[in-house]
Design a protein around this motif. Structure first.
Motif, PDB file in Angstrom:
ATOM      1  N   THR A 145       0.843  -1.191   0.000  1.00 40.69           N
ATOM      2  CA  THR A 145       0.000   0.000   0.000  1.00 40.69           C
ATOM      3  C   THR A 145       0.885   1.251   0.000  1.00 40.69           C
ATOM      4  N   GLU A 184      -3.628  -0.316  -3.751  1.00 33.28           N
ATOM      5  CA  GLU A 184      -4.527   0.098  -2.682  1.00 33.28           C
ATOM      6  C   GLU A 184      -5.228  -1.103  -2.058  1.00 33.28           C
ATOM      7  N   ASP A 227      -2.837   2.098   6.848  1.00 34.88           N
ATOM      8  CA  ASP A 227      -2.640   1.504   5.527  1.00 34.88           C
ATOM      9  C   ASP A 227      -2.189   0.042   5.600  1.00 34.88           C
TER      10      ASP A 227
END
Length: 449
Positions: free
Chosen positions: A104, A131, A156
């Protein structure tokens, strides 16, 4: 399709995580981490200047020589999040593999910084951002990599899933089940449930079992935020020094500290190299918004200048947020406890540990020493203003019910730490030596021949 899993690091300790999954001719490596405690017990070790073989012998990074037994081509290196026990060995090992590093955006940026700081090896692997919720093909045999959003004590974070014709491999390190996070999206439990119903279901679940011995479920970060707010608001009328420390990578917690400092009339300032690194990176990538005048200082001279300013203008006007929650010898709070900074602790000053001791003897010893030094100077300790980033027992139970995996591999612990998870798994019908695989570093488990 043949499916093998090499348990390379993190299966005899908390730290230096590394696992490889072979699906046919394609191999994906999950994590390449550092065991920081093996470094901290040595004085002035600079890992960026050390050879990988020396660090392997020290027990600081995974011994990846077992990869020579895996017949296939490494197609990707996938760190799950930006903690050093998951990315700290990338600069030492990744160059051995002709494969991109996929992660990410926040994790990729931290990996990039690790590589830039490396002085021994040239790491030229491509860095590929993906993502949470994204997917990509791996090789040419119908294998797909997916990132599922999870919540952890760093932003993340994901759990990668390798979809194969034989079923999915879910790499479950590290997470907690947070449905009300302070930053980012909640854990995507709906997607985990969907994966269990797709294709051949979940062939194998590799699970971090750090808190498997703890009853109940892990509270949300929003609970830690309320706890921290209560503690800091109780200090609003105190006219002396208040110092806070937390994990530098815990951006949500740093955000809360900054906001509550302002609420009680103090100017927050972030001090320490890692504090500047993580918060500065998160702000630059728009993961968090800090006040425009928030000071972040990592260089020792800049930190000491800031401490002098605090002492000159009055400790009651500031909240230093510093490194050193584990008692690390060179961190800011440890130096403050030794009297090695211009900041003078006095009787009654408050020190907030918005962190828990990592359950490992080196950390526990260093933290004890740090707290003792602080108390000798008269500091009042506010400990454990925190919630864990890992699943407690009921969270593990929920994940097993959501995924219904055919095979289970406990990870992220030593043999003693595996025991509570094994007990839970056996109560759910799994059997040691059959579909429950307790393993060690350097082993290869064949799931499909």
């Amino acid at each position: 399709m043949e499916i093998e899993i090499a348990t390379i690091g993190g299966y005899e300790e908390v730290g230096r995580q590394m696992t490889a999954v072979r699906a046919g001719d394609d191999v994906v490596i999950f994590d390449m981490g550092l065991n920081l405690s093996k470094v901290l017990i040595h004085d002035n070790v600079e890992t960026e200047r050390m050879h990988s073989l020396d660090l392997i012998d020290m027990g600081a990074i995974p011994d990846d020589r077992v990869m020579s037994e895996i017949e296939g081509d490494v197609q990707a290196i996938v760190p799950t999040h930006g903690h050093l026990d998951h990315i700290g060995a990338i600069s030492k090992l990744a160059h051995r593999y002709d494969a991109p590093i996929m992660a990410t955006p926040f994790t990729i940026e931290l990996v990039k910084q690790q590589i830039q700081g490396e002085e021994k090896f040239s790491v030229e692997n491509d860095l590929v951002k993906m993502e949470a919720g994204g997917t990509t093909q791996i090789g040419d045999s119908g294998v797909e990599l997916e990132f599922v959003n999870v919540t952890h004590s760093i932003i993340d974070a994901i759990n990668p899933v390798l979809h194969t014709p034989e079923g999915s491999i879910v790499y479950g390190l590290d997470k907690r089940m947070d449905h009300d996070p302070v930053l980012g999206d909640p854990i995507d439990m709906d997607r985990f449930r969907e994966i269990s119903r797709e294709g051949e279901g979940v062939l194998c679940y590799i699970e971090d079992c750090t808190n498997a011995q703890k009853k109940g479920r892990t509270p949300s970060e929003s609970v830690a935020r309320r706890h921290l707010k209560d503690v800091m608001y109780s200090m609003e009328d105190y006219d002396g020094g208040i110092v806070a420390t937390t994990f530098s990578s815990h951006i949500a917690r740093v955000k809360s500290l900054v906001e509550f400092a302002d609420d009680i009339g103090r100017k927050p300032v972030l001090l320490g190299r890692s504090m500047e690194k993580y918060s500065g990176t998160a702000e630059r990538l728009d993961f968090v918004e800090f006040p425009d005048d928030l000071g972040m200082y990592g260089h020792r001279k800049s930190v000491d200048r800031t401490f002098k300013r605090i002492m000159s203008e009055g400790k009651e006007k500031f909240l230093p947020i510093v490194t050193g929650h584990q008692g690390e010898p060179r961190a800011m709070l440890t130096r403050m406890g030794r009297g090695d900074t211009p900041y003078e602790l006095e009787e009654g000053d408050k020190v907030i540990f918005s962190a828990r001791v990592i359950p490992e003897p080196t950390n526990e010893g260093q933290r004890y020493q740090s707290e003792t030094l602080l108390k000798m100077q008269g500091a009042r300790i506010y400990d454990d203003v925190h919630v864990s980033g890992h699943l407690n027992r009921e969270g593990h139970y929920e994940m097993l019910n959501a995924l219904e995996p055919e095979h289970l591999i406990p990870a992220h612990q030593n043999m003693e730490g595996f025991a509570p998870y094994v007990e839970l798994a056996e109560s759910e019908g799994y059997e040691m030596g059959d579909d429950l695989h307790v393993t060690r570093n350097g082993n290869v488990i064949t799931l499909v021949e």
